[in-house]
Design an enzyme around this catalytic site. Structure first.
Site, short mmCIF file in Angstrom:
data_model
loop_
_atom_site.label_atom_id
_atom_site.label_comp_id
_atom_site.label_asym_id
_atom_site.label_seq_id
_atom_site.Cartn_x
_atom_site.Cartn_y
_atom_site.Cartn_z
N ALA A 54 0.86 -1.17 0.00
CA ALA A 54 0.00 0.00 0.00
C ALA A 54 0.91 1.23 0.00
CB ALA A 54 -0.89 -0.02 1.23
N GLY B 151 0.67 -4.98 0.81
CA GLY B 151 -0.46 -5.05 -0.11
C GLY B 151 -0.12 -5.70 -1.43
N GLU C 133 -0.47 -9.26 -0.82
CA GLU C 133 -1.91 -9.50 -0.64
C GLU C 133 -2.66 -9.46 -1.96
OE1 GLU C 133 -1.80 -6.37 2.33
OE2 GLU C 133 -2.64 -7.74 3.80
N GLU D 294 4.35 -5.02 7.35
CA GLU D 294 3.58 -3.95 7.99
C GLU D 294 3.97 -3.72 9.44
OE1 GLU D 294 2.29 -6.34 6.11
OE2 GLU D 294 0.86 -5.50 4.68
N1 CAA Z 1 4.65 3.25 -0.56
C1 CAA Z 1 5.09 4.41 -1.07
N2 CAA Z 1 6.28 4.56 -1.69
C2 CAA Z 1 7.07 3.47 -1.77
C3 CAA Z 1 6.68 2.22 -1.26
C4 CAA Z 1 5.41 2.14 -0.62
N3 CAA Z 1 4.91 0.97 -0.15
N4 CAA Z 1 7.67 1.33 -1.48
C5 CAA Z 1 8.64 1.99 -2.13
N5 CAA Z 1 8.28 3.29 -2.30
C6 CAA Z 1 9.05 4.35 -2.94
C7 CAA Z 1 10.21 4.78 -2.09
O1 CAA Z 1 9.78 5.70 -1.10
C8 CAA Z 1 11.12 5.40 -3.12
O2 CAA Z 1 10.63 6.68 -3.44
P1 CAA Z 1 11.66 7.95 -3.47
O3 CAA Z 1 12.56 7.64 -4.65
O4 CAA Z 1 10.76 9.09 -3.71
O5 CAA Z 1 12.39 7.93 -2.20
C9 CAA Z 1 10.89 4.50 -4.36
O6 CAA Z 1 9.66 3.85 -4.14
C10 CAA Z 1 11.96 3.43 -4.51
O7 CAA Z 1 12.05 2.73 -3.27
P2 CAA Z 1 13.42 2.52 -2.46
O8 CAA Z 1 14.35 3.67 -2.73
O9 CAA Z 1 13.06 2.26 -1.05
O10 CAA Z 1 13.97 1.21 -3.19
P3 CAA Z 1 14.93 0.10 -2.57
O11 CAA Z 1 15.30 -0.78 -3.71
O12 CAA Z 1 16.00 0.70 -1.75
O13 CAA Z 1 13.98 -0.73 -1.55
C11 CAA Z 1 11.97 -1.87 -0.89
C12 CAA Z 1 12.91 -1.45 -2.06
C13 CAA Z 1 12.70 -2.85 0.04
C14 CAA Z 1 10.74 -2.54 -1.49
C15 CAA Z 1 11.57 -0.62 -0.08
O14 CAA Z 1 11.10 0.36 -0.98
C16 CAA Z 1 10.50 -0.85 0.94
O15 CAA Z 1 10.76 -1.39 1.99
N6 CAA Z 1 9.24 -0.44 0.63
C17 CAA Z 1 8.13 -0.51 1.56
C18 CAA Z 1 7.64 -1.94 1.70
C19 CAA Z 1 6.52 -1.98 2.72
O16 CAA Z 1 6.70 -1.70 3.89
N7 CAA Z 1 5.30 -2.37 2.27
C20 CAA Z 1 4.13 -2.44 3.10
C21 CAA Z 1 3.32 -1.20 2.94
S1 CAA Z 1 1.98 -1.09 4.10
C22 CAA Z 1 0.80 -2.11 3.48
O17 CAA Z 1 0.92 -2.67 2.41
C23 CAA Z 1 -0.44 -2.24 4.31
C24 CAA Z 1 -1.42 -3.26 3.82
O18 CAA Z 1 -1.35 -4.41 4.07
C25 CAA Z 1 -2.55 -2.86 3.05
#
Ligand code: CAA
Length: 258
Positions: free
Chosen positions: A66, A109, A112, A132
């Site tokens: 998400a 998400g 999911e 999460e």
């Molecule tokens: N939401 C918004 N933006 C996101 C994102 C997310 N879930 N995942 C990645 N991005 C963005 C980053 O902020 C970054 O943007 P900027 O360039 O503006 O900084 C861009 O995408 C590239 O990401 P990274 O620089 O972080 O890339 P990386 O290769 O270093 O890492 C990753 C990749 C490990 C996937 C890392 O991006 C990450 O941990 N992302 C979040 C994963 C996460 O926590 N997901 C769960 C979300 S909550 C949810 O999903 C709730 C639910 O069940 C409904």
């Protein structure tokens, strides 16, 4: 078909292809993307010329979850009043068979969304997880429910409570993924599988999907009775006659969705 901002849509003969396309955020699932995926899947689902739907992302990410930036400051009353996440139920309820073709990150998400699809095909680069808890929240689009049903309590608890990632081979062993293929073969494999499904009778494929899904919603006796009734009902179709006659006559069946 409608024009979309966050997804790409293609029709490959009888297969509908939805490509998540927010590369700047690794296909994070924001409200627009959710609305568009639901709309596109709904349009494909309403089209009897489409026999299977493939959902995919990029080589780097199926979807990284998400959209954290969109929801970071949200508060309980607005999420509750909007029933945040409920829109995805309409994607999960699509009757046409769906395939998730997952390469790279399928986190939160994203994992999911893959689990909402009927079949998950993974590239050897795929990474699944429910991180999460590291954000101070819990899975909100089925991670505690569909993931638990797919992989069992022990692994679901491990993933949901530690937030650790799981690579494609572990996801295959766990039963989340049906098949793992080389990354550059993923889309071809998904389209080939979708084409095979789309060559069947669509109403029969929909009934088969409904019967398998009933296994997650009913206890065994009711599920077996439901399956038997659905099995009986297939004998009301011309496609059942065609399928069985074609076998006996040693020729390929031609289904007419009738
Ligand atoms: N939401 C918004 N933006 C996101 C994102 C997310 N879930 N995942 C990645 N991005 C963005 C980053 O902020 C970054 O943007 P900027 O360039 O503006 O900084 C861009 O995408 C590239 O990401 P990274 O620089 O972080 O890339 P990386 O290769 O270093 O890492 C990753 C990749 C490990 C996937 C890392 O991006 C990450 O941990 N992302 C979040 C994963 C996460 O926590 N997901 C769960 C979300 S909550 C949810 O999903 C709730 C639910 O069940 C409904």
């Amino acid at each position: 078909m409608t024009d979309f901002e966050t997804i790409l849509i293609e029709r490959r003969e009888r297969v509908g292809l939805i490509t998540l396309n927010r590369p700047e955020s690794l296909n994070a699932l924001n409200t627009t993307l959710m609305t568009e995926v639901v709309a596109a899947a709904g349009e494909f689902d309403a089209d009897p010329g489409i026999g299977a739907i493939v959902v995919t992302g990029s080589s780097r990410a199926f979807a990284a979850g998400a959209d954290i930036k969109e929801m970071a400051e949200a508060r309980y009353p607005e999420f509750y009043l909007a029933d945040w996440g409920a829109g995805w139920d309409r994607f999960a309820a699509v009757r046409t068979p769906t395939i998730a073709a997952v390469a790279g990150y399928a986190l939160g998400g994203g994992c999911e969304l893959a689990l909402m699809c009927d079949i998950v095909l993974a590239a050897d680069t795929a990474v699944f997880g429910q991180p999460e808890i590291k954000l101070g929240t819990i899975p909100g689009l089925g991670g505690s429910q569909r993931l638990t049903r797919a992989v069992g309590k022990a692994l679901a608890m491990d993933l949901v409570l530690t937030g650790r990632n799981m690579h494609a081979d572990e996801a295959l062993r766990a039963g989340l993924v049906a098949r793992v293929v080389a990354a550059d073969a993923l889309l071809d494999e998904a389209l080939r599988t979708a084409t095979t499904i789309a060559s069947m009778s669509l109403p029969i494929a929909m009934l088969a999907k409904e019967a398998v899904n009933a296994a997650f919603e009913t206890e065994l006796t009711a599920g077996l009775r439901f399956e038997r009734r659905v099995f009986h009902s297939t004998f009301a179709t011309r496609d059942q006659k065609e399928g069985m006659r074609a076998f006996i006559e040693k020729r390929a069946a031609t289904f007419t969705n009738d």
